[in-house]
Structure formats: C-alpha cells, structure tokens
Design a protein around this motif. Structure first.
Motif, mmCIF file in Angstrom:
data_model
loop_
_atom_site.group_PDB
_atom_site.id
_atom_site.type_symbol
_atom_site.label_atom_id
_atom_site.label_comp_id
_atom_site.label_asym_id
_atom_site.label_seq_id
_atom_site.Cartn_x
_atom_site.Cartn_y
_atom_site.Cartn_z
ATOM 1 N N ARG A 70 6.931 -11.511 37.230
ATOM 2 C CA ARG A 70 5.967 -12.618 37.252
ATOM 3 C C ARG A 70 6.073 -13.339 35.917
ATOM 4 N NH1 ARG A 70 1.836 -11.319 33.779
ATOM 5 N NH2 ARG A 70 1.287 -9.133 33.557
ATOM 6 N N ASN A 71 5.200 -14.296 35.670
ATOM 7 C CA ASN A 71 5.236 -14.989 34.385
ATOM 8 C C ASN A 71 4.556 -14.138 33.310
ATOM 9 O OD1 ASN A 71 3.456 -17.357 32.660
ATOM 10 N ND2 ASN A 71 5.660 -17.470 32.691
ATOM 11 N N PHE A 72 5.342 -13.671 32.334
ATOM 12 C CA PHE A 72 4.781 -12.834 31.276
ATOM 13 C C PHE A 72 4.608 -13.597 29.972
ATOM 14 C CE2 PHE A 72 6.114 -9.504 34.129
ATOM 15 C CZ PHE A 72 5.162 -8.517 33.922
ATOM 16 N N GLY A 73 5.102 -14.831 29.923
ATOM 17 C CA GLY A 73 4.956 -15.623 28.695
ATOM 18 C C GLY A 73 6.243 -15.619 27.877
ATOM 19 N N HIS A 74 6.358 -16.665 27.066
ATOM 20 C CA HIS A 74 7.559 -16.918 26.276
ATOM 21 C C HIS A 74 7.970 -15.732 25.401
ATOM 22 C CE1 HIS A 74 9.247 -19.311 22.650
ATOM 23 N NE2 HIS A 74 10.228 -19.108 23.500
ATOM 24 N N GLN A 75 7.011 -15.179 24.648
ATOM 25 C CA GLN A 75 7.353 -14.103 23.713
ATOM 26 C C GLN A 75 7.858 -12.869 24.457
ATOM 27 O OE1 GLN A 75 7.247 -14.200 20.125
ATOM 28 N NE2 GLN A 75 7.184 -16.356 20.634
ATOM 29 N N ALA A 76 7.221 -12.544 25.576
ATOM 30 C CA ALA A 76 7.656 -11.390 26.365
ATOM 31 C C ALA A 76 9.062 -11.645 26.908
ATOM 32 C CB ALA A 76 6.684 -11.155 27.509
ATOM 33 N N ALA A 77 9.306 -12.901 27.334
ATOM 34 C CA ALA A 77 10.619 -13.243 27.882
ATOM 35 C C ALA A 77 11.705 -13.118 26.808
ATOM 36 C CB ALA A 77 10.594 -14.651 28.462
ATOM 37 N N ILE A 78 11.385 -13.528 25.589
ATOM 38 C CA ILE A 78 12.371 -13.399 24.505
ATOM 39 C C ILE A 78 12.677 -11.932 24.264
ATOM 40 C CG2 ILE A 78 12.852 -13.815 22.086
ATOM 41 C CD1 ILE A 78 11.148 -16.054 22.004
ATOM 42 N N CYS A 79 11.629 -11.095 24.314
ATOM 43 C CA CYS A 79 11.854 -9.659 24.094
ATOM 44 C C CYS A 79 12.754 -9.094 25.184
ATOM 45 C CB CYS A 79 10.532 -8.899 24.085
ATOM 46 S SG CYS A 79 9.578 -9.328 22.652
ATOM 47 N N ALA A 80 12.555 -9.569 26.425
ATOM 48 C CA ALA A 80 13.402 -9.116 27.521
ATOM 49 C C ALA A 80 14.856 -9.506 27.231
ATOM 50 C CB ALA A 80 12.929 -9.719 28.833
ATOM 51 N N ALA A 81 15.043 -10.723 26.703
ATOM 52 C CA ALA A 81 16.403 -11.181 26.385
ATOM 53 C C ALA A 81 17.018 -10.274 25.329
ATOM 54 C CB ALA A 81 16.373 -12.625 25.899
ATOM 55 N N LEU A 82 16.231 -9.946 24.332
ATOM 56 C CA LEU A 82 16.711 -9.098 23.235
ATOM 57 C C LEU A 82 17.092 -7.713 23.771
ATOM 58 C CD1 LEU A 82 16.886 -9.797 20.261
ATOM 59 C CD2 LEU A 82 14.693 -8.689 19.910
ATOM 60 N N ASP A 83 16.258 -7.191 24.666
ATOM 61 C CA ASP A 83 16.508 -5.846 25.202
ATOM 62 C C ASP A 83 17.740 -5.799 26.104
ATOM 63 O OD1 ASP A 83 14.305 -4.952 23.895
ATOM 64 O OD2 ASP A 83 12.964 -5.044 25.623
ATOM 65 N N HIS A 84 18.034 -6.922 26.785
ATOM 66 C CA HIS A 84 19.145 -6.898 27.734
ATOM 67 C C HIS A 84 20.451 -7.438 27.165
ATOM 68 C CE1 HIS A 84 15.864 -6.126 30.524
ATOM 69 N NE2 HIS A 84 16.777 -5.612 31.308
ATOM 70 N N ALA A 85 20.398 -7.912 25.923
ATOM 71 C CA ALA A 85 21.617 -8.473 25.333
ATOM 72 C C ALA A 85 22.516 -7.344 24.845
ATOM 73 C CB ALA A 85 21.235 -9.385 24.171
ATOM 74 N N LYS A 86 23.807 -7.482 25.087
ATOM 75 C CA LYS A 86 24.745 -6.454 24.642
ATOM 76 C C LYS A 86 25.042 -6.587 23.150
ATOM 77 C CE LYS A 86 28.481 -6.515 27.198
ATOM 78 N NZ LYS A 86 28.459 -7.402 28.358
ATOM 79 N N GLY A 87 24.975 -7.846 22.674
ATOM 80 C CA GLY A 87 25.228 -8.069 21.251
ATOM 81 C C GLY A 87 26.685 -7.926 20.882
ATOM 82 N N PRO A 88 27.000 -7.438 19.683
ATOM 83 C CA PRO A 88 26.064 -6.932 18.678
ATOM 84 C C PRO A 88 25.174 -8.001 18.038
ATOM 85 C CG PRO A 88 28.311 -6.917 17.815
ATOM 86 C CD PRO A 88 28.402 -7.322 19.249
ATOM 87 N N ALA A 89 25.649 -9.264 17.934
ATOM 88 C CA ALA A 89 24.771 -10.295 17.368
ATOM 89 C C ALA A 89 24.058 -10.993 18.529
ATOM 90 C CB ALA A 89 25.585 -11.294 16.580
ATOM 91 N N VAL A 90 22.780 -11.279 18.351
ATOM 92 C CA VAL A 90 22.026 -11.931 19.422
ATOM 93 C C VAL A 90 21.438 -13.241 18.908
ATOM 94 C CG1 VAL A 90 20.128 -11.706 21.067
ATOM 95 C CG2 VAL A 90 21.397 -9.672 20.367
ATOM 96 N N ILE A 91 21.647 -14.300 19.696
ATOM 97 C CA ILE A 91 21.058 -15.595 19.350
ATOM 98 C C ILE A 91 19.936 -15.873 20.340
ATOM 99 C CG2 ILE A 91 21.491 -18.091 19.311
ATOM 100 C CD1 ILE A 91 24.450 -17.187 18.541
ATOM 101 N N LEU A 92 18.765 -16.245 19.845
ATOM 102 C CA LEU A 92 17.660 -16.578 20.745
ATOM 103 C C LEU A 92 17.390 -18.066 20.652
ATOM 104 C CD1 LEU A 92 15.333 -13.605 19.796
ATOM 105 C CD2 LEU A 92 16.704 -13.840 21.879
ATOM 106 N N MET A 93 17.258 -18.720 21.794
ATOM 107 C CA MET A 93 16.939 -20.158 21.774
ATOM 108 C C MET A 93 16.099 -20.526 22.987
ATOM 109 S SD MET A 93 20.565 -21.876 22.882
ATOM 110 C CE MET A 93 19.878 -23.355 23.621
ATOM 111 N N ASP A 94 15.357 -21.640 22.872
ATOM 112 C CA ASP A 94 14.554 -22.116 23.992
ATOM 113 C C ASP A 94 15.460 -22.713 25.058
ATOM 114 O OD1 ASP A 94 12.258 -21.329 22.850
ATOM 115 O OD2 ASP A 94 11.525 -23.338 22.345
ATOM 116 N N GLY A 95 14.950 -22.731 26.292
ATOM 117 C CA GLY A 95 15.776 -23.234 27.384
ATOM 118 C C GLY A 95 15.578 -24.706 27.672
ATOM 119 N N ASP A 96 14.817 -25.415 26.839
ATOM 120 C CA ASP A 96 14.558 -26.817 27.166
ATOM 121 C C ASP A 96 15.397 -27.764 26.320
ATOM 122 O OD1 ASP A 96 13.381 -26.334 24.789
ATOM 123 O OD2 ASP A 96 11.426 -27.153 25.298
#
Ligand code: UDP
Ligand code: MG
Length: 317
Positions: A70-96
C-alpha cells in the motif's frame, strides 16, 4: 569501476515514468563498470505506474520493481529501495525528475575519488515563494536544533557508499528521516550544487500535511531541544512571577496599596495555560513516536518484486 544501484520511489507517476525510464537508462548506459541496476519502489500507486514499470523490468533485466502492499510514504519507499539495492554504491533520487539523473556520473566520479557520501545541495528551486521560504527556514531551524550537523538545503538525492548503506540499514529505527540519518552516520561526505528542477509532469505527492509531518519527523528524530524548551519557558515564567511578587510586596509595604487588574490576571492565566498545553503537545509528539517505535511494525511491507531473471535471459540467449 564499481557497480551502482539507482533507487527511485514512485507513487502515481504514470505521466513521468516513460521519460524517467528513458533518461535513467541513458545515464546507466553511459556509466562505465557495472553491472548497474535500477530499483523502482512502487509505493502503492493506483494508476498505471506499476504496470509501466513491470513492463520495463520485463524488457530490461537491469530494472527491478519492488511493489509495496500500500502507500507507505516517500521515506519508507526510499528505505525499501535501499534494502533491495544490490549496490555496492546506491544512488537515491526522486521519480519526478526534480532530481536530474544526468548529474549521476558526477556523483560516481566523486565516489571514486574517495567520498562515501555524495549528496546534492539544492542551489536553486522552482517552487513558489512561500514554499521556498518555508524550506529555507526549516533547514536552518533543524540545523540549529540538531546535535548532528545536517547539511543545509539538501534532500535525499545522493550517492551512498557501501559502508554508509550498511550503517544506515543496521539502524533499528522505523520512522526514518533518511537525509538526517545519512548525516548522522558520518564518513567522508561531500555536497555538490545541483539546481532543483520543476517536476516533469503530474502533481506533487507531498501534501502540505505530509510536508509538515516530514519536518516534525526530522526535528523529533534529531533534537530534543523542543522538550528542553519547556524547562526554559518554566524558568522564564517563574522568574517573571517572582519579580512580580517582589514588586507587589514592595508596593504593599511602602505605599500600602495592592496591584489591581482583573483583565491582566486573566490574560496571564490564559497565556500560561496555552504555554502548558503547547508543551503537553510537544511531549505528545515525542511520546507518539516512542509508541510507534515500541510497536516495532516494519517500515513497509513488500507485495511483489518484479524482475526478469538474468538466468532466464542467459538461457534464451
Ligand atoms: N512519493 C512516494 N510516496 C509518497 C509520496 C511521494 O513514493 O507517498 C515519491 C514521488 O512519486 C516522487 C518522490 O517520492 O518520486 C518525491 O515526491 P514529490 O515529488 O511529491 O515530493 P516533493 O518533490 O514535492 O517534495
Ligand atoms: Mg518532487
């Protein structure tokens, strides 16, 4: 040259997704090294965002789509991205596309030069005057209140090296104010000036209330000054009351009169009850957060992960 994962939270962004896909894929095509990946987190979109991304994941094995339940909010979504990224370096950015993907090669250059965190400092903004002023005041306020030095005018658009990703993932807190945690973990950090563009299409998903909540999350997770302010206000009120008592005694014994003023007493009483209720509210804010953390619910729940298996591609090829 290392491999990077680009994590992008999206919520009802069907109008932006085609352009976003085109621009981000062009950027990772141009990055040396690899294998790179793009991790989209669909934060419970109700439009065609999920479908468009799942199709893209089917076409391109470098794309992975983590669909939240469901909609958990932007910060939760970023954390999900961080948790699922293989990396080793991770870039986070907005989708708009307010964060320009074309700046990513510069992030990677700085990372390769030895920085653990490369974050974008928003050198200019396209929002209205009132919102721009609110952002300016907020970033300065939280910096003044916080124990860690939070960089001014920087959002979540950043590259995080493996040590930083690991450190952030190990933090147990559920309500995450990521740009603050990023500063808190330390390591070698550098900010680069990047203009903040206007949103490519669609409407902002952050309502005024969500923005206020984010601001409160930021302040409450990084400062207890609002709690201490209650003690300070108490000291000020007590000193004022003591001074006034001395004055009343002096007038009583030297002149033989008592100070009068029904209106003034009423004003003082209502003012001080206001101050008390305000601080009860402040304590409530912190208590609510303690309660939320104590419940220990996860930050987000994943429904499905859409990914074309590499194995499958290899078998076909
Ligand atoms: N977003 C999200 N979940 C939400 C709200 C926003 O995943 O509940 C995403 C949104 O799709 C966008 C990014 O977070 O990619 C930033 O949101 P938005 O542009 O609305 O925020 P603003 O730029 O106004 O701060
Ligand atoms: Mg935006």
């Amino acid at each position: 040259m290392t491999a990077v994962s680009i994590g992008i939270p999206v919520y009802n962004e069907e109008a932006v997704v085609p352009e976003l896909l085109a621009r981000v894929t062009r950027v990772i095509d141009s990055l040396p090294g690899g294998p790179h990946e793009i991790v989209f987190v669909d934060d419970g979109s109700a439009d065609r965002t999920r479908q468009l991304l799942a199709d893209a994941a089917w076409r391109d094995s470098r794309i992975k789509v983590v669909c939240l339940s469901r909609n958990f909010g932007h910060q939760a979504a970023i954390c999900a991205a961080l948790d699922h990224a293989k990396g080793p370096a991770v870039i986070l950015m907005d989708g708009d596309l307010q964060d320009e993907p074309e700046i990513i090669p510069e992030f990677v250059r700085q990372y390769e030069a030895g920085y653990d965190v490369v974050f974008a400092r928003r050198s200019s903004r396209q929002e209205g005057l009132a919102l721009r002023a609110a952002y300016k005041v907020f970033y300065r306020l939280i910096r003044a209140l916080s124990d860690v030095t939070l960089p001014l005018d920087s959002g979540d658009f950043a590259l995080l090296g493996p040590s930083v990703v690991g450190a952030i993932k190990r933090l147990p807190e559920r309500e995450r104010y990521l740009r603050g945690l990023r500063a808190w973990v330390g390591f070698k950090q550098v900010g680069i000036d990047v203009p903040r563009r206007a949103r490519f299409a669609g409407r902002p998903k952050y309502t005024t209330w969500k923005l206020i909540k984010l601001a409160l999350d930021g302040i409450c997770s990084f400062s207890i000054v609002p709690l201490r302010a209650a003690a300070l206000a108490g000291i000020v009120a007590m000193s004022a009351s003591l001074l006034f008592a001395c004055y009343a005694l002096y007038v009583r014994f030297s002149v033989g009169a008592s100070p009068e003023g029904f209106t003034a007493s009423l004003l003082v009483m209502t003012f001080l009850s206001g101050v008390q209720l305000l601080f009860l509210g402040v304590i409530g804010e912190y208590l609510g957060r303690v309660y939320a953390e104590a419940k220990g619910r996860p930050t987000y729940v994943v429904a499905t992960v859409e990914k074309r298996e590499r194995r499958h591609v290899e078998r076909v090829a």
